[in-house]
Design a protein around this motif. Structure first.
Motif, mmCIF file in Angstrom:
data_model
loop_
_atom_site.group_PDB
_atom_site.id
_atom_site.type_symbol
_atom_site.label_atom_id
_atom_site.label_comp_id
_atom_site.label_asym_id
_atom_site.label_seq_id
_atom_site.Cartn_x
_atom_site.Cartn_y
_atom_site.Cartn_z
ATOM 1 N N TRP A 172 0.387 -0.103 5.006
ATOM 2 C CA TRP A 172 -1.308 0.005 4.949
ATOM 3 C C TRP A 172 -1.760 0.645 3.606
ATOM 4 N N TYR A 173 -2.511 0.724 2.872
ATOM 5 C CA TYR A 173 -2.719 1.276 1.572
ATOM 6 C C TYR A 173 -4.623 1.495 2.361
ATOM 7 N N ALA A 174 -5.023 2.383 1.555
ATOM 8 C CA ALA A 174 -6.395 2.987 1.224
ATOM 9 C C ALA A 174 -7.173 2.326 0.268
ATOM 10 N N THR A 175 -6.933 0.901 -0.094
ATOM 11 C CA THR A 175 -7.773 -0.593 -0.869
ATOM 12 C C THR A 175 -8.672 -0.140 -1.186
ATOM 13 N N ASN A 176 -10.093 -0.116 -2.186
ATOM 14 C CA ASN A 176 -11.254 0.009 -2.557
ATOM 15 C C ASN A 176 -11.066 -1.340 -2.397
ATOM 16 N N GLN A 177 -12.359 -2.003 -2.418
ATOM 17 C CA GLN A 177 -13.284 -3.140 -1.609
ATOM 18 C C GLN A 177 -13.173 -4.134 -3.189
ATOM 19 N N PHE A 178 -13.570 -3.302 -4.384
ATOM 20 C CA PHE A 178 -13.524 -4.022 -5.494
ATOM 21 C C PHE A 178 -12.116 -3.183 -6.669
ATOM 22 N N ALA A 179 -11.135 -3.606 -5.611
ATOM 23 C CA ALA A 179 -9.619 -4.284 -6.451
ATOM 24 C C ALA A 179 -8.795 -5.134 -6.812
ATOM 25 N N VAL A 180 -9.913 -5.762 -6.953
ATOM 26 C CA VAL A 180 -9.065 -6.909 -6.946
ATOM 27 C C VAL A 180 -8.790 -7.595 -7.749
ATOM 28 N N ASP A 181 -8.601 -7.015 -8.572
ATOM 29 C CA ASP A 181 -8.738 -7.511 -10.358
ATOM 30 C C ASP A 181 -7.522 -7.493 -10.924
ATOM 31 N N VAL A 182 -6.733 -6.129 -10.099
ATOM 32 C CA VAL A 182 -6.226 -5.586 -10.403
ATOM 33 C C VAL A 182 -4.618 -6.368 -9.399
ATOM 34 N N ILE A 183 -4.821 -6.022 -8.532
ATOM 35 C CA ILE A 183 -4.184 -6.637 -6.756
ATOM 36 C C ILE A 183 -3.982 -8.283 -7.981
ATOM 37 N N PHE A 184 -4.879 -8.686 -8.072
ATOM 38 C CA PHE A 184 -4.416 -10.120 -7.994
ATOM 39 C C PHE A 184 -3.981 -10.475 -9.261
ATOM 40 N N GLY A 185 -3.996 -9.368 -10.574
ATOM 41 C CA GLY A 185 -2.853 -10.105 -11.469
ATOM 42 C C GLY A 185 -1.681 -9.270 -11.400
ATOM 43 N N ASN A 186 -1.882 -8.311 -10.394
ATOM 44 C CA ASN A 186 0.078 -7.920 -10.265
ATOM 45 C C ASN A 186 0.657 -9.163 -9.583
ATOM 46 N N ARG A 187 -0.029 -9.779 -8.135
ATOM 47 C CA ARG A 187 0.312 -10.587 -7.839
ATOM 48 C C ARG A 187 0.835 -12.003 -8.330
ATOM 49 N N MET A 188 -0.044 -12.234 -9.686
ATOM 50 C CA MET A 188 0.205 -13.244 -10.584
ATOM 51 C C MET A 188 1.162 -12.973 -11.424
#
Length: 589
Positions: A187-203
């Motif tokens: 569980w993390y305090a994730t910003n709702q607009f952080a998908v760019d970097v989350i998706f990029g790192n997930r890739m």
């Protein structure tokens, strides 16, 4: 002495014969007739036959234009040999044998093997290759398009220091579980607009990456489009706002991978709503940049947290929640816990009113919740101490309620809807663009299986009581709906980018699979020369709802929700985007 011709020689001979000398007139006659015969034969062959019969002329190369063949003599080796063959014909006195050209005026389909992407399509035929048909090629972009933005994280928002939210591969700081609302890990305090970097790192953890673009089922562009526009939305002119997008397009179009399909096999991610990238004019007062209106931008697929119902080049993906498991077991434990919770509230709402927006129904929803004894309200305001800014308070309320109200926010969608479903709370939507037409890759098409739809028009006109409507649903049906919601959890969350779930498919996996499916279909359509000339882009939301194999659209019960206003639509969308930014600090406002 003047040299005489054969004809004059024969005349002299005849004269000499008349003078009594011994000559042979028959020989002269035979020579004349022989010369005449050869002359007529060659004349007949080269002039008569050569001028009237295309089949007897040197073979010609056919060129096909729009289904019609045009024959040209260029690049034919027989043309260069014409004079040589004429000499041979003089000696042999026989016409050459030349095969006729067979011309086909019907449309010729291009050889499938000539397409550069055929190798990628063929990978699926290799049953021993688990990545067949799933390979992704990632462009190695210059760091100015991604990593450099993270180094300058303080500039990513005018109100929020995004540096702490870019930590842990974009998940943000890890949260404590003092109230026992969360699990102990993930569980993390994730910003709702952080998908760019989350998706990029997930890739980077994707199991089927390839360095050979000819094998790729799709091509990923790791451009942080959301972070880019976040830097310049307030107080900057359009030239600065568009600079990185134009730079990116210029870089991509120079790459050989782009030329294969003109970018239609490329995709990128932006953790913002689509209206931040759809500026209609070059006026500095207009909102956002024009990435999605650039010709190259139109060809690529852009994954955003809120897409446009009237455009075909963007696709909705879930907002990030606070839960980012590293293992399947963490998901299973959470799901079991959500099934066993006692939920004492019938419904709840977390959010603030929109008094400046006459179309908003939030005021009526808050009033109905206040008047009900079975509704829990977490009213949000601009105060930084509001519980709306506390993930623990939000999730605790969702976990104790059967239904969670999810009206439109500043735009169609809300992060709150995904937090609610993560808590096993059945969402209630009031506009189809808040979920049903947005997240068609991740949500069931049968929306009544996991949610309740109440038209915002009925709420606005006070034609319905939310409490009465929910009490009409049988308890057994409520249990079934809640189970569907809980079973959907893996598809709605983003796993920890630093690891990989073993068997479960998270929101990233579902998105990539959908992009691959889209590109593969497009490639097969190109090979088969299939074109949907009747496609209407302004009705894109309807096509997204079609079942597999369906292509025809018609009248729909949701048509009134998507009627484009004759005036002011662009302005209202831009205003919604502005308001979304103003309320950025209140992630559930």
């Amino acid at each position: 002495m003047r040299r005489r011709s054969p004809t004059s020689q024969c005349s002299d001979d005849s004269m000499e014969k008349g003078q009594g000398k011994n000559h042979h007139p028959r020989i002269c006659l035979l020579v004349s007739l022989s010369g005449l015969f050869w002359f007529l034969l060659l004349y007949f062959h080269f002039v008569i036959l050569g001028g009237n019969h295309v089949q007897d002329s040197p073979s010609l190369d056919p060129i096909f234009l729009k289904g019609q063949s045009i024959i040209t003599p260029q690049s034919n080796p027989l043309n260069r040999a014409t004079l040589r063959s004429a000499k041979v014909e003089k000696r042999n006195a026989q016409p050459p044998v030349i095969q006729p050209v067979i011309r086909n005026n019907s449309t010729r389909r291009r050889d499938p093997e000539s397409y550069s992407f055929m190798r990628a399509l063929r990978t699926v035929e290799n049953k021993s290759d688990s990545c067949g048909g799933r390979y992704i090629y990632v462009h190695d972009l210059p760091p100015r398009f991604n990593e450099d933005m993270l180094k300058e994280c303080k500039t990513l928002s005018p109100w929020t220091n995004m540096c702490k939210f870019t930590a842990n591969a974009g998940l943000g700081p890890q949260m404590e579980n003092a109230d026992g609302v969360f699990s102990n890990t993930g569980w993390y305090a994730t910003n709702q607009f952080a998908v760019d970097v989350i998706f990029g790192n997930r890739m980077k953890q994707y199991e089927c990456l390839t360095n050979d673009s000819s094998l790729a089922a799709a091509i990923f562009v790791p451009f942080y489009a959301g972070f880019d526009i976040a830097r310049y939305l307030w107080g900057y002119n359009t030239s600065i706002r568009d600079a990185a997008s134009l730079d990116l397009v210029d870089w991509l179009q120079k790459r050989p991978e782009w030329s294969i399909m003109g970018g239609k096999d490329h995709f990128l991610v932006a953790g913002r709503i689509t209206w931040d990238f759809r500026r209609l004019s070059d006026s500095d007062s207009d909102w956002g940049n024009k990435l999605l209106f650039l010709p190259a931008g139109r060809n690529m697929s852009m994954l955003v947290v809120e897409s446009s119902p009237w455009n075909a080049n963007d696709f909705g993906i879930p907002y990030p929640t606070y839960f980012h498991p590293a293992k399947d077991a963490e998901v299973f434990v959470w799901q079991d816990r959500m099934r066993k919770l006692e939920r004492k509230w019938l419904f709840c709402f977390a959010g603030g009113a929109r008094p400046d927006n006459p179309k908003s129904i939030r005021g009526q929803i808050i009033d109905q919740c206040k008047e009900s004894k079975v509704c829990q309200l977490l009213k949000c305001g601009q105060s930084g101490e509001s519980k709306c800014h506390s993930p623990s308070s939000i999730m605790q309320m969702f976990q104790s309620s059967l239904f969670c109200l999810q009206p439109q926010g500043d735009s169609y969608t809300r992060r709150s809807a995904f937090d609610a479903m993560l808590a096993g709370c059945i969402p209630i939507f009031f506009h189809p663009a808040s979920a049903y037409t947005q997240y068609t890759w991740h949500l069931p098409k049968n929306y009544s299986s996991f949610s309740v739809f109440i038209s915002e028009n009925d709420v606005r006109k006070k034609n319905i009581s939310i409490e009465e409507r929910l009490n009409q649903i049988p308890l057994e049906k409520v249990k079934e709906m809640r189970e569907v919601v809980i079973s959907m959890i893996p598809r709605l969350i983003y796993g920890d980018p630093r690891s990989k779930l073993e068997t479960l498919k998270d929101a990233f996996d579902v998105s990539v699979q959908a992009v691959i499916k889209k590109v593969t279909k497009l490639r097969k359509d190109i090979i088969e020369d299939r074109k949907d000339d009747k496609f209407i882009e302004e009705l894109s939301w309807k096509y997204a709802l079609l079942d597999e194999g369906q292509t025809q659209i018609g009248a729909h019960e949701w048509d009134p929700f998507f009627e484009k206003p004759k005036d002011g639509r662009a302005e209202s969308e831009a205003e919604a985007a502005k308001n979304s930014w103003k309320n950025e600090q209140g992630q559930h406002s």
